[in-house]
Design an enzyme around this catalytic site. Structure first.
Site, PDB file in Angstrom:
ATOM      1  N   HIS A  91      -9.569   1.949   4.686  1.00 24.44           N
ATOM      2  CA  HIS A  91      -8.293   2.033   5.413  1.00 24.44           C
ATOM      3  C   HIS A  91      -8.470   3.000   6.591  1.00 24.44           C
ATOM      4  O   HIS A  91      -9.200   3.985   6.490  1.00 24.44           O
ATOM      5  CB  HIS A  91      -7.195   2.524   4.464  1.00 24.44           C
ATOM      6  N   GLU A  98      -6.030  -4.439  10.436  1.00 24.71           N
ATOM      7  CA  GLU A  98      -4.953  -3.479  10.655  1.00 24.71           C
ATOM      8  C   GLU A  98      -5.207  -2.706  11.947  1.00 24.71           C
ATOM      9  O   GLU A  98      -5.937  -1.715  11.944  1.00 24.71           O
ATOM     10  CB  GLU A  98      -4.898  -2.486   9.485  1.00 24.71           C
ATOM     11  N   LYS A 156       0.235   4.337  -0.379  1.00 32.68           N
ATOM     12  CA  LYS A 156      -0.314   5.596   0.157  1.00 32.68           C
ATOM     13  C   LYS A 156       0.037   6.736  -0.812  1.00 32.68           C
ATOM     14  O   LYS A 156       0.082   6.523  -2.017  1.00 32.68           O
ATOM     15  CB  LYS A 156       0.200   5.848   1.578  1.00 32.68           C
ATOM     16  N   ASN A 174       0.877  -1.185   0.000  1.00 36.16           N
ATOM     17  CA  ASN A 174       0.000   0.000   0.000  1.00 36.16           C
ATOM     18  C   ASN A 174       0.908   1.226   0.000  1.00 36.16           C
ATOM     19  O   ASN A 174       1.475   1.581   1.025  1.00 36.16           O
ATOM     20  CB  ASN A 174      -0.893  -0.030   1.251  1.00 36.16           C
ATOM     21  N   SER A 228       3.028  -2.239  10.422  1.00 27.74           N
ATOM     22  CA  SER A 228       4.459  -2.392  10.698  1.00 27.74           C
ATOM     23  C   SER A 228       5.017  -3.762  10.322  1.00 27.74           C
ATOM     24  O   SER A 228       5.919  -4.277  10.993  1.00 27.74           O
ATOM     25  CB  SER A 228       4.766  -2.051  12.164  1.00 27.74           C
ATOM     26  N   GLY A 236       2.313   2.221  10.786  1.00 29.19           N
ATOM     27  CA  GLY A 236       3.334   3.251  10.668  1.00 29.19           C
ATOM     28  C   GLY A 236       4.060   3.565  11.964  1.00 29.19           C
ATOM     29  O   GLY A 236       4.763   4.566  12.059  1.00 29.19           O
ATOM     30  N   GLY A 283       4.867   1.174   4.793  1.00 21.36           N
ATOM     31  CA  GLY A 283       6.241   1.681   4.700  1.00 21.36           C
ATOM     32  C   GLY A 283       7.225   0.705   4.064  1.00 21.36           C
ATOM     33  O   GLY A 283       8.033   1.101   3.207  1.00 21.36           O
ATOM     34  N   GLU A 288      -6.727   5.298   7.671  1.00 23.87           N
ATOM     35  CA  GLU A 288      -6.441   6.712   7.355  1.00 23.87           C
ATOM     36  C   GLU A 288      -7.650   7.359   6.698  1.00 23.87           C
ATOM     37  O   GLU A 288      -7.942   8.535   6.925  1.00 23.87           O
ATOM     38  CB  GLU A 288      -5.186   6.803   6.470  1.00 23.87           C
TER      39      GLU A 288
END
Ligand code: PGA
Length: 250
Positions: free
Chosen positions: A95, A167, A12, A10, A213, A173, A235, A97
């Site tokens: 998601h 998640e 982002k 992902n 993570s 993150g 990430g 976010e």
């Protein structure tokens, strides 16, 4: 039962379309032997070029969001038909976010899941609790709520194509990955809820990915868990070599 194994990057809001092409050209030869399905969830602006770069590779390209309507006065939004036309095959929905920063509700998310299934985009529905909800022992209640509301009015036939991602918000993150046991416990609970929403047969087939993570040094123990069928990686998906290491652990 054999379930599809999926590792999805992902990105982002990272990478231009040219960077996306360079990335895919580097990733493709590194994952040819992987037994996982390799997915990349890229920014809208990279979809067209990413789809073309990923042709004849193991990599499948998708989007990070859709709007539930097909067209209309929704400035800044993108529909399922537009994504299909560019060759996207899946879409990440709900998601954390999107839920937190853009105030998306379970009802709105549900409309997106319905739309994506209608238009042949595989939805990856994301669910997960905050640190506060976990501390207050609300994790199961929250997961049940997000799943029941997010999957409302979806027929069993549609559920065959569904993917769910667990998640935990506190793990995204932050470098604080869930322990394999903690993740397995949440995944088993999610599968139990899916069994009550659909049927045991269908619930057994739905891949449930862990996200938060995930790194090359922690994924092996996670993917060994019974109800964990892959990962959604933020990430650590931004560098093809690192992402390939994760994919190849699956
Ligand atoms: P992370 O993000 O791997 O950077 O924690 C996961 C996600 O947001 O999907």
């Amino acid at each position: 039962m054999e379930r599809k194994q999926v590792v999805c990057g992902n990105w982002k809001m990272y990478k231009t379309s040219q960077e996306a092409v360079d990335y895919i050209n580097r990733l493709a030869p590194l994952v040819t032997a992987s037994k996982s399905n390799v997915l990349l969830s890229v920014p809208f602006t990279s979809i067209t070029k990413a789809v073309s770069a990923a042709q004849n590779t193991k990599i499948t390209i998708g989007a990070q969001n859709i709007h539930p309507e097909l067209e209309g006065a929704f400035t800044g939004e993108i529909s399922s038909i537009m994504l299909r036309a560019e060759g996207a095959d899946f879409v990440v929905i709900g998601h954390s976010e999107r839920r937190q920063l853009f105030k998306e509700t379970d009802e709105f998310i549900n409309k997106k899941v319905i739309r994506s299934l209608e238009d042949d985009l595989i939805p990856i529905l994301c669910v997960g609790e905050t640190a506060k909800q976990r501390e207050e022992n609300q994790t199961e209640k929250l997961l049940q709520d997000q799943l029941e509301k997010g999957l409302k009015k979806i027929p069993e036939s549609g559920a065959q194509d569904l993917i769910v991602a667990y998640e935990p918000v506190w793990a995204i993150g932050t470098g604080h990955v869930a322990t394999p046991e903690m993740a397995q416990e949440a995944h088993a609970f999610i599968r139990k809820v899916l069994t009550s929403v659909f049927s045991k047969k269908v619930a057994q087939k739905i891949p449930i990915l862990y996200g938060g993570s995930v790194k090359p040094n922690n994924f092996k123990k996670i993917i060994e868990q019974k109800d964990i069928d892959g990962a959604l990686v933020g990430g650590a998906s931004l560098e093809p070599e690192t992402f390939a290491q994760i994919v190849n652990l699956g």
